[in-house]
Design a protein around this motif. Structure first.
Motif, PDB file in Angstrom:
ATOM      1  N   GLN A 169      -9.589  17.163  33.102  1.00 28.07           N
ATOM      2  CA  GLN A 169      -8.870  15.913  33.335  1.00 28.07           C
ATOM      3  C   GLN A 169      -9.823  14.777  33.697  1.00 28.07           C
ATOM      4  O   GLN A 169      -9.677  13.647  33.246  1.00 28.07           O
ATOM      5  CB  GLN A 169      -7.859  16.108  34.480  1.00 28.07           C
ATOM      6  N   HIS A 170     -10.797  15.124  34.544  1.00 28.10           N
ATOM      7  CA  HIS A 170     -11.739  14.120  35.025  1.00 28.10           C
ATOM      8  C   HIS A 170     -12.515  13.495  33.862  1.00 28.10           C
ATOM      9  O   HIS A 170     -12.623  12.275  33.731  1.00 28.10           O
ATOM     10  CB  HIS A 170     -12.683  14.801  36.023  1.00 28.10           C
ATOM     11  N   ARG A 171     -13.040  14.375  32.989  1.00 25.64           N
ATOM     12  CA  ARG A 171     -13.865  13.897  31.871  1.00 25.64           C
ATOM     13  C   ARG A 171     -13.027  13.114  30.854  1.00 25.64           C
ATOM     14  O   ARG A 171     -13.465  12.085  30.334  1.00 25.64           O
ATOM     15  CB  ARG A 171     -14.521  15.104  31.205  1.00 25.64           C
ATOM     16  N   ALA A 188     -10.377  11.315  31.403  1.00 28.51           N
ATOM     17  CA  ALA A 188     -10.087   9.984  31.927  1.00 28.51           C
ATOM     18  C   ALA A 188     -11.321   9.078  31.809  1.00 28.51           C
ATOM     19  O   ALA A 188     -11.237   7.922  31.392  1.00 28.51           O
ATOM     20  CB  ALA A 188      -9.629  10.079  33.386  1.00 28.51           C
ATOM     21  N   LEU A 189     -12.469   9.641  32.170  1.00 25.52           N
ATOM     22  CA  LEU A 189     -13.707   8.861  32.152  1.00 25.52           C
ATOM     23  C   LEU A 189     -14.066   8.400  30.738  1.00 25.52           C
ATOM     24  O   LEU A 189     -14.389   7.228  30.506  1.00 25.52           O
ATOM     25  CB  LEU A 189     -14.830   9.724  32.741  1.00 25.52           C
TER      26      LEU A 189
END
Lengths: 458, 458, 458
Positions: free
Chosen positions: B247-249, B251-252
């Motif tokens: 999820q983090h990647r 979004a980034l």
């Protein structure tokens, strides 16, 4: 005529002095009573070896922000539909909700989190204060355009106290469930406002009739409010419930209920409309009734099907209310309900309370398993039967209607105090009474940039 | 002329009856099939000793709310740019998306979470239903202004089924990765809508040409849609991915890609504009292409640099598409694409699918480490090579284009059924066909509050 | 006249070339330097056996999205109040912030997360880049309407570097606390912009005076910006603080402070207004000063009472600034401050820095307990006394004002480069210089659908 300047000076000073007085009073009370709770205080939080991930902030703050958006963007813009009252709609929402947040932090704090002489605050008190502000704004909807900002602040001053008291009776004494506030927020706010509007009845209001409608762009602004209320209502109903499955289920039920109220609102609006045309008033409001109607039962085992049925009924009742009931309300009962809060919050709130009676009455150990403890603790402990819980829920509705009616009457008498600055009948729904309003179309007067101007630029 | 009253009655009843019929049908299907999943059911959640913090709600609900905002606020207001079609744009978005949420809960449920005769729902099904509604709204963009609400509901009825089927083939059979839906949502929705628009081709549409443009304030309303889509697109692409780094990647990467498509859109818009002027149509739409283009690859190890390049290309292609390709599309291919979905969703969606082919083909154990398991499970298990995964991705695009084309053709035939209420050529892009529309400027007729009125008030 | 075509060609190419150049440069720098950090990289995250719930994404991403909304929706629409500059306000906000996000990722990365030759990015770098974009937009507010998009990009190019340098000096060298950026964002952005505006002083600006005001609907659009800034400011001040009680307390303090600045703004606006009328300029701006003023101290043990007092003072100072100081600023100091950033960000930012000096100076082990470590690590380790920390805070303000003034001067000189495309004095605050603008009221020309048209439809 001799009195005019004095009245002008009085009007000039009424709002500022009231704001300063109220702010001064709440500030002093904050100094004496309000303290950080064990999750916001540096020393208390670090006293025990907590994991930061356990801080309630992470479980509730995203929902809080959605609720916050609903209160200030949702309610604020929903009321911008009036063609000449947009500044007041969004501005007085802003003012009265900001005050209500402070004041209800104190009032709800005294009732719910007063320990050892102090009120303890954190994300839960923020959510609860926003909920209370919601009730104030619902009442505002009934009298929109007919009251000044000083009157609204006084209304908030009174209503927040009665809201807190009613909420205390329901949640703490009767042990009633009402997470999303079908009773405590919607029915209470609506009937408080409607009774208040009855006391402030203006027989000559048709003098302002020409400003009571919308224009094309004001309706689009209002849709901003509608849509933000609609999308975030799942967060509203789930923000204060028990963690885990409780929040999850509340959000899910509300999501389904709202889709159904949207479909029934479009169906009914076209059905009763001239030539089958849709009416923006219905879409802007009745489509939201699905959120109101599951306010009590969303955290219960309502089932997705139950949510659809509830939302469908609420949208239907609400749309028909706008079409047929609101005109009667004014002509027969002398209740002038500017935003139709009776249709959006009143009837769906009562329906939601009754739905809560039904779903609570059907609660079984089998359906809730060990989760019964968190939804109906008294049932889980065997201190109440499901039927008894249902009866308590029903009594909670009754209590709410009493509090709202008495409160609205008192509020009406308060707001009729003769020295309070209210707009005359001919100037209701008009921003210019309270605001510096820019010329409507100065740009047209100037016209677009002329060709020769652009030449000189090149 | 004799038939007119009957047609009017038919029109009057078409939307209400269809809404009621569809709602009744989905409600019955919900009653029979839809159940809370183990994270929303009180008994199931409490069966095992879960920590509440483990409930998927806390990992996905904030992203869900961002996606929900994109669907209803983003798409709704983006389409308000038409000067006389704002009520319909935001209203029909509201209606058709609300229906699509219910219907796709059922369709996607049958394909993806059907166990022991029941569909199990929770935050993931909410996100997936919103995604499917997104595809329906993309198709709506192609035919905006030329179809009535009953037609749109029928389109949604068909499209949701084909969307679910296509998604099932790609994700479950071909085991293709497409978290943010470059293929399943954007390319599918765009080509479905474009083919459908081709079937509904109106040679006489220039009769409504004068309403097809924007006015100053309608463009500002549309920017509300644009900006909300832009800011929340990182949540869109990351909402359904694996938890943690996935999820983090996602979004980034999306965040970077969008900044680049914004810069390239401004550059290209000024470059191709008259006298170097910027065009609002480009800014409102092409700047978003960066979100579409990384829909497949955002969860992969695209690298921040890769995201910038992808976004830059997408903004460029999209802006040039609006300038040069849209006119050709109408004149040569007889596809009337009201919102230019070919430029915003079609071409960038295909580009995004190809980018996915490339990035999947480059996947190595070295780059993903133990994270390979969650992004490409078949590679991690050695059941597929990176090249094979890439070929599957490519085949997924092909399948999507087939499904979209066949579906759009069927949809067009369905919507051409002669008894369906469509606006005549001269009344396209006009709210008044379906809505009660208030007078545009009643306020001007009344004028601002006159000085003497204010006098009497003092 | 002979030079005109060349200047037009220059203007035409200036923005596109600059966008392409800047995008190309940042892309190359991204390729060389920017890498996923250990929470966004698949291999690094899975290297150790993390629980996905520990990924910083879940602690900060919801706050990030609120901040992102503030930057693009909040700032963008707040500046739409100008009647003919809405496209530019929201569009140039979009452009310059999108560039600033990329560029500040690089600049802040070099200063704060440069390890082994690489900048490591994740949700924290996303938040920090948005913060830096906020400072750029504050400066934009001072020169709104008087500069072209190419000038704004150049300003961002310079300002981001100085912002990063100032932030590095304060946070890393002086070890000053400034989570919500009273100094680093608000005071820096405001004084940078004001000094820059001084250098760009236009004595003939009254030629555009007729476009400098608002119209009714532009003020309502601006309120969208105001309200979104107001509701999400608690997330702004809490987004980068320490986890747990730090984020929780920062949000709570900001929430209280904003309610108080709202009340004082309404009070003061009515008090100084003609006939006690409220001024939209005050409500749109000064009500937000409560968020600015606790930017430094919100994470400290400010107490809820302290937050109310701070917010009250900030709203008061800001409203009085709009009424009395802004006119003087132009007439005496030749600083033309379009949005009044001195009142909203300048003075409240300085006040906020001083409040930080006070609250830091009062810090005790008793008040913070073991939480002192996370708020004031040097105090907890005994390396600094509270008084010393306070002095460092004060020096931080001084440094910020120096950086802002020098930077603004340099920026002004840069933007005065003669070949840069700036609007002439008579065409400031006018979208048509840079945008294709649709006719204002084509709809009126066409009129509503005529009765006979509707006839033919039936």
């Amino acid at each position: 005529m001799a009195g005019s300047p004095r009245r002008t000076a009085g009007r000039r000073l009424q709002l500022p002095l009231l704001c300063l007085l109220l702010q001064g009073a709440t500030a002093i009370l904050f100094a004496v009573f309000v303290r950080y709770n064990h999750e916001t205080d540096a020393a208390l939080w670090h006293w025990h070896n907590h994991s930061n991930a356990d801080n309630e902030f992470y479980f509730r703050y995203p929902s809080f922000q959605d609720v916050h958006t609903m209160i200030f963007v949702g309610f604020g813009f929903l009321m911008v539909f009036l063609q000449r009252y947009g500044f007041s709609s969004v501005g007085f929402t802003f003012l009265s909700a900001a005050f209500a947040l402070q004041w209800s932090t104190l009032v709800q704090g005294f009732f719910h989190s007063f320990h050892r002489g102090h009120i303890h605050v954190g994300v839960e008190s923020m959510i609860n204060a926003d909920f209370c502000a919601g009730a104030v704004l619902i009442s505002f909807g009934a009298i929109l355009g007919k009251t000044g900002p000083a009157q609204l602040l006084l209304m908030a001053l009174l209503e927040v106290v009665l809201f807190g008291l009613n909420e205390f009776v329901l949640l703490s004494l009767l042990r009633v469930k009402d997470a999303g506030g079908s009773m405590t927020i919607h029915a209470f706010g609506a009937y408080f406002g409607l009774v208040l509007s009855r006391v402030l009845y203006r027989p000559q209001l048709e003098k302002s009739k020409h400003r009571q409608g919308s224009v094309y762009h004001s309706d689009l602004f209002a849709m901003i409010g509608t849509i933000f209320l609609w999308i975030f209502w799942p967060s509203f109903n789930s923000a204060p419930t028990t963690l885990g499955d409780g929040q999850h289920r509340s959000a899910l039920n509300t999501y389904y209920s709202l889709t159904a109220s949207t479909l029934s609102t479009f169906a009914l609006s076209a059905l009763v409309g001239r030539d089958g045309r849709l009416d923006m008033v219905h879409i802007q409001n009745a489509a939201l009734a699905g959120g109101v109607v599951v306010g009590t039962s969303a955290e219960m085992m309502l089932t997705p099907f139950g949510a659809l049925v509830a939302g469908f009924l609420a949208g239907t009742v609400s749309t028909l209310g706008y079409k047929f009931f609101t005109p009667t309300l004014e002509s027969k009962l002398k209740v002038q309900d500017t935003c139709g809060v009776h249709n959006l919050h009143g009837m769906p709130g009562v329906l939601g309370a009754l739905l809560g009676v039904l779903v609570a009455g059907l609660a079984t150990h089998e359906a809730y398993g060990d989760g019964l403890e968190s939804v109906f603790p008294l049932l889980a402990k065997g201190q109440r039967s499901a039927t008894s819980q249902a009866m308590h829920q029903l009594f909670g509705l009754f209590v709410t209607l009493i509090f709202a009616s008495v409160g609205g009457s008192l509020g009406g008498l308060l707001l009729r105090l003769p020295f309070l600055d209210a707009p005359p009948d001919s100037q209701c729904y008009e921003d210019q009474v309270y605001w510096e309003v820019p010329g409507e179309h100065e740009d047209l007067a100037q016209g677009p940039l002329r060709a020769e101007e652009l030449e000189t630029q090149a």
